[in-house]
Design a protein around this motif. Structure first.
Motif, PDB file in Angstrom:
ATOM      1  N   MET A 161       5.699  14.699  -1.110  1.00 11.85           N
ATOM      2  CA  MET A 161       6.815  13.823  -0.733  1.00 11.85           C
ATOM      3  C   MET A 161       6.621  13.368   0.708  1.00 11.85           C
ATOM      4  N   ALA A 162       6.748  12.070   0.954  1.00 10.50           N
ATOM      5  CA  ALA A 162       6.358  11.483   2.237  1.00 10.50           C
ATOM      6  C   ALA A 162       7.479  11.507   3.258  1.00 10.50           C
ATOM      7  N   GLY A 163       7.119  11.745   4.516  1.00  7.81           N
ATOM      8  CA  GLY A 163       8.009  11.511   5.638  1.00  7.81           C
ATOM      9  C   GLY A 163       7.948  10.051   6.036  1.00  7.81           C
ATOM     10  N   LEU A 164       9.095   9.445   6.338  1.00  6.64           N
ATOM     11  CA  LEU A 164       9.172   8.017   6.622  1.00  6.64           C
ATOM     12  C   LEU A 164       9.919   7.760   7.926  1.00  6.64           C
ATOM     13  N   PHE A 165       9.507   6.714   8.648  1.00  4.10           N
ATOM     14  CA  PHE A 165      10.289   6.222   9.776  1.00  4.10           C
ATOM     15  C   PHE A 165      11.481   5.433   9.248  1.00  4.10           C
TER      16      PHE A 165
ATOM     17  N   ASN B 263       0.802  -1.215   0.000  1.00  7.93           N
ATOM     18  CA  ASN B 263       0.000   0.000   0.000  1.00  7.93           C
ATOM     19  C   ASN B 263       0.841   1.275   0.000  1.00  7.93           C
ATOM     20  N   LEU B 264       2.158   1.156   0.093  1.00  9.44           N
ATOM     21  CA  LEU B 264       2.974   2.352   0.240  1.00  9.44           C
ATOM     22  C   LEU B 264       2.976   3.219  -1.017  1.00  9.44           C
ATOM     23  N   LYS B 265       3.265   2.635  -2.184  1.00 13.06           N
ATOM     24  CA  LYS B 265       3.300   3.436  -3.410  1.00 13.06           C
ATOM     25  C   LYS B 265       1.975   4.138  -3.691  1.00 13.06           C
ATOM     26  N   PRO B 266       0.849   3.428  -3.620  1.00  9.29           N
ATOM     27  CA  PRO B 266      -0.420   4.130  -3.850  1.00  9.29           C
ATOM     28  C   PRO B 266      -0.706   5.216  -2.824  1.00  9.29           C
ATOM     29  N   THR B 267      -0.100   5.090  -1.638  1.00  6.24           N
ATOM     30  CA  THR B 267      -0.307   6.097  -0.601  1.00  6.24           C
ATOM     31  C   THR B 267       0.517   7.345  -0.867  1.00  6.24           C
ATOM     32  N   VAL B 268       1.773   7.185  -1.257  1.00  2.00           N
ATOM     33  CA  VAL B 268       2.661   8.342  -1.394  1.00  2.00           C
ATOM     34  C   VAL B 268       2.635   8.953  -2.790  1.00  2.00           C
TER      35      VAL B 268
ATOM     36  N   ALA C  17      -5.031   1.033  -1.005  1.00  2.00           N
ATOM     37  CA  ALA C  17      -4.749   2.440  -1.273  1.00  2.00           C
ATOM     38  C   ALA C  17      -4.608   2.728  -2.762  1.00  2.00           C
ATOM     39  N   ALA C  18      -4.446   1.674  -3.570  1.00  2.00           N
ATOM     40  CA  ALA C  18      -4.293   1.873  -5.012  1.00  2.00           C
ATOM     41  C   ALA C  18      -5.578   2.330  -5.684  1.00  2.00           C
TER      42      ALA C  18
ATOM     43  N   GLY D  94       3.611   0.616   9.026  1.00  2.00           N
ATOM     44  CA  GLY D  94       4.042   1.764   9.812  1.00  2.00           C
ATOM     45  C   GLY D  94       5.211   2.514   9.202  1.00  2.00           C
ATOM     46  N   ASP D  95       5.279   2.614   7.875  1.00  2.00           N
ATOM     47  CA  ASP D  95       6.376   3.326   7.225  1.00  2.00           C
ATOM     48  C   ASP D  95       6.251   4.840   7.362  1.00  2.00           C
ATOM     49  N   ASN D  96       5.036   5.362   7.246  1.00  2.00           N
ATOM     50  CA  ASN D  96       4.832   6.809   7.181  1.00  2.00           C
ATOM     51  C   ASN D  96       4.748   7.441   8.557  1.00  2.00           C
ATOM     52  N   ASN D  97       5.444   8.572   8.719  1.00  2.00           N
ATOM     53  CA  ASN D  97       5.194   9.399   9.885  1.00  2.00           C
ATOM     54  C   ASN D  97       4.243  10.526   9.476  1.00  2.00           C
ATOM     55  N   TYR D  98       4.167  11.601  10.254  1.00  2.00           N
ATOM     56  CA  TYR D  98       3.210  12.663   9.954  1.00  2.00           C
ATOM     57  C   TYR D  98       3.754  13.704   8.977  1.00  2.00           C
ATOM     58  N   GLY D  99       5.023  13.627   8.625  1.00  2.00           N
ATOM     59  CA  GLY D  99       5.632  14.646   7.792  1.00  2.00           C
ATOM     60  C   GLY D  99       5.362  14.463   6.309  1.00  2.00           C
ATOM     61  N   SER D 100       5.460  15.556   5.559  1.00  2.00           N
ATOM     62  CA  SER D 100       5.325  15.538   4.101  1.00  2.00           C
ATOM     63  C   SER D 100       5.683  16.917   3.577  1.00  2.00           C
ATOM     64  N   ALA D 101       5.800  17.048   2.266  1.00  2.00           N
ATOM     65  CA  ALA D 101       6.074  18.357   1.676  1.00  2.00           C
ATOM     66  C   ALA D 101       5.561  18.397   0.240  1.00  2.00           C
ATOM     67  N   ILE D 102       5.059  19.565  -0.137  1.00  2.00           N
ATOM     68  CA  ILE D 102       4.767  19.848  -1.536  1.00  2.00           C
ATOM     69  C   ILE D 102       5.656  21.016  -1.956  1.00  2.00           C
ATOM     70  N   PHE D 103       5.741  21.269  -3.288  1.00  2.00           N
ATOM     71  CA  PHE D 103       6.749  22.199  -3.788  1.00  2.00           C
ATOM     72  C   PHE D 103       6.137  23.166  -4.797  1.00  2.00           C
ATOM     73  N   SER D 104       6.615  24.393  -4.759  1.00  2.00           N
ATOM     74  CA  SER D 104       6.100  25.428  -5.652  1.00  2.00           C
ATOM     75  C   SER D 104       6.669  25.269  -7.056  1.00  2.00           C
ATOM     76  N   ALA D 105       5.781  25.336  -8.037  1.00  2.00           N
ATOM     77  CA  ALA D 105       6.216  25.271  -9.431  1.00  2.00           C
ATOM     78  C   ALA D 105       6.947  26.549  -9.852  1.00  2.00           C
ATOM     79  N   LYS D 106       6.873  27.596  -9.022  1.00  2.00           N
ATOM     80  CA  LYS D 106       7.559  28.855  -9.332  1.00  2.00           C
ATOM     81  C   LYS D 106       9.010  28.856  -8.836  1.00  2.00           C
ATOM     82  N   CYS D 107       9.437  27.783  -8.203  1.00  2.00           N
ATOM     83  CA  CYS D 107      10.826  27.693  -7.744  1.00  2.00           C
ATOM     84  C   CYS D 107      11.765  27.903  -8.935  1.00  2.00           C
TER      85      CYS D 107
END
Length: 453
Positions: free
Chosen positions: A81-85, A66-71, A382-383, A264-277
């Motif tokens: 982008m996923a935060g991981l333990f 289920n990890l790939k369909p989740t992240v 999750a897929a 239990g791979d995922n923690n609570y962290g994550s990030a998205i990124f601006s296309a204007k970078c």
């Protein structure tokens, strides 16, 4: 609030290059809309800059399907982008006061495996203590994670009607099942016997009321995480205070659990990124470094001499500054270094316990392991993804049912609703639109199963 700050940045078209947990605050349509409208990066297009991140996802997916369909939002659309333990864990669970168990000759908390065994202990606690003591606390939402009532194969979180399971091919919402009725029946019995703290409705995540009850020596059983145990014991007015975890509770010792746990791979962290970078390849390279061995070490520990040092055996140990800081060791690490509550990257979670005696708390995670008695038969794949139009129908039809659920589920626990009304309670949600939602989910699940064949 962070949501308000995010909205201001979005409306002014001035998003930060890196937005921790930004996916949670995105409300302008779907994340796909954010990509299509030129706000967010689809980092699938920059995957050549992400060798470490992709190695982590691909290698872990051999165990966690289920990890790939989740992240990944879609196979060729990667937005968050996923935060991981560093290694998979479940970081909360029930603990008992071991010093109370010792006083009453009730054995070791680590050996408690079933709800019946816990019930016997809670009953003994109540008989031995005064009327201001409550054997057990539960959260106002009943659940913070998917697994604390795993023996009933449901997640009774009254935060929202959002947990799906599949039983013999039938899609069901947790909160509407006969397993939920059985769980509420048991908890209502414990409530009527005076085993559960009547202040339960004030016990939200992080609520001061929980810490106050623990510090005043008024609780015998609580949902906890190992990183807080040392502090809770030190603050308790009883110098003998000792918290130890039970096993994951089941109805019987030979029960095979079917719901509630991923790896239990995922923690609570994550990030998205601006296309204007201005330099997205460099941004992706920077993020990918945090998933490498050296990058994870640097981000989690920082420079030598501040929060850590090498002991005589060459092990990283926390400094006196880190262990005695008024903010608390775990929170200090989150502020100075990698923060698993917000950031993408890899959390080296054992850093929290790098001090003399810390191995006791690392071992608590082993007590909560379900290796050998978990199969996950009921887990929703999750897929399965839905088109935007389908998701809009789901959201529109779930709103009223969700409100009804959050307002009424707990009333069975307190006895304000008799269990003779359970079927009417479920049917009311179906009539409010939940039946339409389930029909869409069922069609999605059936199509997914057919695609596998």
């Amino acid at each position: 609030s962070r949501a308000e700050n995010f909205a201001v940045l979005l409306n002014s078209d001035d998003l930060c290059d890196i937005m921790s947990q930004g996916a949670y605050y995105w409300t302008s349509g779907t994340l796909q809309d954010g990509v299509d409208d030129g706000y967010l990066v689809n980092f699938y297009n920059y995957r050549e800059y992400l060798p470490n991140y992709l190695w982590e996802i691909n290698s872990r997916s051999k165990i966690n399907a289920n990890l790939k369909p989740t992240v990944f939002y879609k196979p060729e659309v990667w937005i968050s982008m996923a935060g991981l333990f560093e290694t998979p864990i479940q970081n909360t669970g029930y603990m008992l006061r071991q010093d109370f168990l010792d006083e009453l000759n009730l054995g070791n908390a680590h050996d408690v495996k079933t709800y019946d065994q816990l019930h016997e202990i809670l009953t003994a606690f109540k008989a031995a203590k005064d009327e201001t003591f409550w054997p057990m606390m539960i959260y106002s939402t009943f659940e913070l994670a998917a697994f604390n009532w795993c023996g009933f194969s449901t997640t009774p979180s009254t935060t929202s009607l959002s947990y799906l399971r599949v039983v013999d091919g039938e899609v069901q919402f947790c909160g509407t099942t006969n397993d939920d009725k059985d769980l509420m029946t048991m908890l209502n019995q414990w409530w009527n016997e005076g085993l559960i703290d009547p202040n339960w409705s004030s016990y939200a995540a992080g609520a001061a009321a929980i810490g106050t009850a623990q510090a005043n020596d008024k609780l015998g059983c609580a949902i906890m995480t190992p990183s807080t145990v040392a502090g809770d014991e030190a603050l308790c007015i009883n110098p003998k205070c000792q918290w130890e975890p039970t096993q994951r509770l089941r109805k019987t010792e030979d029960q095979i659990l079917k719901w509630g746990f991923s790896t239990g791979d995922n923690n609570y962290g994550s990030a998205i990124f601006s296309a204007k970078c201005s330099n997205i390849p460099l941004l992706m390279t920077f993020m990918d470094y945090q998933y490498s061995d050296s990058g994870a070490l640097w981000c989690n520990w920082g420079p030598e001499g501040e929060l850590w040092y090498y002991d005589a055996d060459g092990k990283r140990m926390l400094t006196e500054f880190a262990l005695t800081h008024e903010a608390g060791t775990a929170w200090l690490q989150d502020c100075f270094c990698y923060n698993e509550l917000g950031d993408a990257g890899i959390q080296l979670w054992t850093r929290n316990y790098a001090y003399e005696g810390g191995e006791r708390f690392v071992a608590m995670f082993d007590t909560w392991s379900v290796k050998g008695f978990y199969q996950g038969d009921y887990v929703w794949p999750a897929a399965i993804k839905f088109e935007d139009e389908e998701q809009q129908i789901i959201n529109a039809n779930r709103t009223d049912a969700n409100t009804y659920f959050t307002e009424n589920y707990s009333r069975f626990f307190t006895g304000d609703l008799p269990f003779s009304e359970w079927d009417s309670y479920v049917q009311a949600m179906m009539d409010m639109g939940l039946a339409t939602v389930l029909e869409i989910y069922q069609e999605g699940y059936d199509a997914y199963i057919e695609s596998l064949s």
